[in-house]
Design a protein around this motif. Structure first.
Motif, PDB file in Angstrom:
ATOM      1  N   ASP A  36      69.675  49.807  27.913  1.00  0.00           N
ATOM      2  CA  ASP A  36      69.116  49.832  26.723  1.00  0.00           C
ATOM      3  C   ASP A  36      69.861  49.076  25.598  1.00  0.00           C
ATOM      4  O   ASP A  36      71.050  48.886  25.800  1.00  0.00           O
ATOM      5  CB  ASP A  36      68.810  51.408  26.216  1.00  0.00           C
ATOM      6  N   ARG A  56      63.844  56.423  25.840  1.00  0.00           N
ATOM      7  CA  ARG A  56      63.760  56.473  24.235  1.00  0.00           C
ATOM      8  C   ARG A  56      63.917  57.984  23.867  1.00  0.00           C
ATOM      9  O   ARG A  56      64.449  58.293  22.865  1.00  0.00           O
ATOM     10  CB  ARG A  56      62.249  56.052  23.906  1.00  0.00           C
ATOM     11  N   THR A  68      61.809  52.058  16.939  1.00  0.00           N
ATOM     12  CA  THR A  68      62.197  52.288  18.482  1.00  0.00           C
ATOM     13  C   THR A  68      61.007  51.486  18.970  1.00  0.00           C
ATOM     14  O   THR A  68      59.723  51.402  18.650  1.00  0.00           O
ATOM     15  CB  THR A  68      62.189  53.234  18.903  1.00  0.00           C
TER      16      THR A  68
END
Length: 200
Positions: A36, A56, A68
């Protein structure tokens, strides 16, 4: 108590345009193998680029972002060269020799320096010696998070672009990023790390 352990590395770097980039590459975790990317732009906007809803959800329960995005995230390393592609972000960097901290960590038992108790006693030292860095803190929702480093190398060069625009050459992570309770080191580096999150 539930304990989640993430093993991998975190690379933190800045660019001359004021963008700071943090790449988390996790080879072992409750969410599997994944990468990520957290980005803080010069205007202060904080962005998470995550490869799945599960990532997430977990990351945003721990860290704070303004935006995001779910997108494919690829991480490739060949020798000392790393390339990461995440949506509109392209970043490549070169890993150099060990930092002074990395040399010290290389002679310490990994099981000790990555343990929550060691992270707890080393946190006051990290705050003073490495501006913005923490090894222990709250992860939200009553959870505690521990960063146990067991190696560190300099990042010596980078090329990065956002939506095709060049972000400029390598620079310090300055000001510190504001995703969670701590930042990566000011000097660009890749840190081998075990992150432990305890939840009651």
């Amino acid at each position: 108590m539930t304990r989640s352990v993430f093993d991998g590395d975190i690379s933190g770097l800045g660019t001359s345009t004021g963008t700071r980039i943090v790449v988390g590459h996790w080879t072992s975790s409750p969410l599997g193998d994944f990468t990520d990317v957290m980005v803080e732009f010069a205007d202060g906007e904080r962005l998470l680029l995550a490869p799945s809803d599960a990532v997430r959800e977990f990351v945003t329960a721990t860290y704070r972002f303004d935006t995001t995005t779910i997108t494919g995230v690829s991480y490739h390393r060949r020798g000392d060269s790393v390339s990461v592609s995440a949506g509109d972000l392209e970043v490549s960097f070169r890993i150099g020799g060990p930092t002074l901290l990395g040399r010290l960590l290389s002679v310490a038992p990994t099981a000790v320096v990555t343990s929550p108790w060691f992270c707890t006693i080393s946190d006051p030292i990290a705050r003073v010696a490495l501006r913005g860095v923490r090894t222990k803190g709250t992860a939200g929702g009553g959870r505690r998070e521990y960063y146990g480093a067991h190696g560190q190398h300099h990042i010596t060069a980078t090329t990065a672009s956002w939506k095709g625009d060049d972000l400029g050459p390598l620079s310090d992570v300055d000001p510190p990023v504001r995703f969670g309770f701590g930042s990566t080191p000011r000097t660009p580096s890749t840190t081998l790390i075990r992150t432990t999150i305890d939840e009651r």
